[in-house]
Design a protein around this motif. Sequence first.
Motif, PDB file in Angstrom:
ATOM      1  N   ALA A  62      11.618  31.509  31.027  1.00  0.00           N
ATOM      2  CA  ALA A  62      10.686  30.418  31.058  1.00  0.00           C
ATOM      3  C   ALA A  62       9.687  30.294  29.696  1.00  0.00           C
ATOM      4  O   ALA A  62       9.418  29.280  29.283  1.00  0.00           O
ATOM      5  CB  ALA A  62       9.996  30.329  32.256  1.00  0.00           C
ATOM      6  N   GLY A  63       9.208  31.490  29.260  1.00  0.00           N
ATOM      7  CA  GLY A  63       8.555  31.590  28.105  1.00  0.00           C
ATOM      8  C   GLY A  63       9.069  31.247  26.872  1.00  0.00           C
ATOM      9  O   GLY A  63       8.464  30.418  26.204  1.00  0.00           O
ATOM     10  N   LEU A  64      10.232  31.806  26.673  1.00  0.00           N
ATOM     11  CA  LEU A  64      10.913  31.431  25.419  1.00  0.00           C
ATOM     12  C   LEU A  64      11.355  30.074  25.473  1.00  0.00           C
ATOM     13  O   LEU A  64      11.311  29.418  24.422  1.00  0.00           O
ATOM     14  CB  LEU A  64      12.257  32.382  25.776  1.00  0.00           C
ATOM     15  N   CYS A 124       4.945  37.524  33.436  1.00  0.00           N
ATOM     16  CA  CYS A 124       4.837  37.133  31.932  1.00  0.00           C
ATOM     17  C   CYS A 124       3.490  36.086  32.155  1.00  0.00           C
ATOM     18  O   CYS A 124       3.397  35.446  33.196  1.00  0.00           O
ATOM     19  CB  CYS A 124       5.979  36.603  31.475  1.00  0.00           C
ATOM     20  N   MET A 125       2.940  35.953  31.016  1.00  0.00           N
ATOM     21  CA  MET A 125       1.848  35.054  30.765  1.00  0.00           C
ATOM     22  C   MET A 125       1.998  34.431  29.472  1.00  0.00           C
ATOM     23  O   MET A 125       2.373  35.097  28.552  1.00  0.00           O
ATOM     24  CB  MET A 125       0.446  35.670  30.856  1.00  0.00           C
ATOM     25  N   LEU A 155       4.076  32.122  33.947  1.00  0.00           N
ATOM     26  CA  LEU A 155       5.443  31.853  33.889  1.00  0.00           C
ATOM     27  C   LEU A 155       6.259  31.743  35.130  1.00  0.00           C
ATOM     28  O   LEU A 155       7.491  31.512  34.987  1.00  0.00           O
ATOM     29  CB  LEU A 155       6.141  32.529  32.600  1.00  0.00           C
ATOM     30  N   ASP A 156       5.553  32.440  36.119  1.00  0.00           N
ATOM     31  CA  ASP A 156       6.297  32.488  37.382  1.00  0.00           C
ATOM     32  C   ASP A 156       5.766  31.350  38.443  1.00  0.00           C
ATOM     33  O   ASP A 156       4.364  31.260  38.698  1.00  0.00           O
ATOM     34  CB  ASP A 156       6.194  33.824  38.065  1.00  0.00           C
TER      35      ASP A 156
END
Length: 468
Positions: free
Chosen positions: A31-33, A226-227, A241-242
């Motif tokens: 999701a971050g990518l 992740c952030m 991102l969660d």
Amino acid sequence: MSSVPPRQQEIRVLSPTAILGYGFPMASFEAGLALQPDVIAVDAGSSDPGPHYLGAGYSFTDRDAVKRDLGIMLRAARRHDIPLIVGSCGGAGGQPHLDWTLQILLELAREQALAFKLAVIDAEVDSAAVMQALRAEQIAPCGEWPALSEEDVHGSTRIVAQLGVEPFVEALSQGADVILAGRAYDPVVFAALPVLRGFDHGLALHMGKILECAAIACTPGSGSDCMMGVLRHDHFLLHPLDPARACTVASVAAHTLYEKSDPFHLPGPGGVLDLTGSRFEQVDARTVRVSGSRHVPGAYAVKLEGAARVGYRTISIAGVRDPVFIRQVESIVEAVRARIADNFSDIHPDSYSLLFRLYGRDGVMGALEPRPDAGVHELGIVIEAVAPTQQLADTICGFARSTMLHYGYPGRVSTAGNLAFPYSPSDLKAGEVYRFSVYHLLPVDDPVARFPVHYEQVQPMVRRDLCA
């Protein structure tokens, strides 16, 4: 007529996990990518686990776990052609920790057939240089730490410095695709690319201060998720991102205060992060905007961290449930101490230390425990001996354990033994013991020259030796 390229409006920084090796869900990372980050950055270390890992020269994170995390990040960074920055490699950030991480990285490069320009920044400081600065009266304590002595310097196994942002900016300016660095000031791996591209130094550092622990600054918090940080020219945005997590004003502001004695002024290499004008605003249910943070330049100094060996440790863990024993535990402990002093009268008591940690009563807080007698019905006792040799530590701990096991106290009913042991053998050799011997500030004229960047062009499927 030449055209001027437009000013970059924002930089997106992906922080996958609180510490390299702590892991992260692939769904969060992907999701971050998908948000097209400009850089992947991660802090790989901390002084929180104590001085042992710095002194002994190995990581507190597991190799397989680090390789898993680093492999995913490296593959993604090369696929998206963005930098990957790792600070405080190997946990403590000394030379052996940096080499250890470098070995893993080069192993991954061979396995994944990746090519990239690698920058390596060593943060270890030669003790001779520290001694020279000490004799020139240039070294000051950090906080309430006592003044540094020559004995402290000579006794240190290794000394590292917390790198500032400048060596990272230099490496990025020279086209580094991957940066591995020794001990570093936690926010700088996240702030380096924004600083290089002209974004506000204070906002970049403040965002890095929060991103360093990734999703810990969320509700609910986690060190293994992740952030994303999005830095603009007058503010930055933070969001997890969660979908199960959210950034709130309370969670982000609280993490800003994390590990700080002053809530408004956060000193670091080259100045102070001034938060007196910081403003936290809830943008939506999961996103917080932060503005008003400033960096105030000052005299450039780096924090030194050094570890010195003080001996060897042996521990024994036991449980007690007899209320008569528990009521008399202080007198029993003192009687055991006296028995040891008498039996080993030929050994000077200053040559070893013997501790009894009483978990269930005051094992965590010790003398600061506000309620030491609040309904205790069982105790976990950790007997710990530290001595100049492992053999002597074994001897002192073993004698203390056996004495307490069979000690006859008033009101005792059973003579079969006072202690219950969860493990066999009951005495566990914990090995070398270190203390923080250096925790001081060293002035630096040129942080790039003092901590030079070493470059290597990593080629696919070619076995490489360690960088110098």
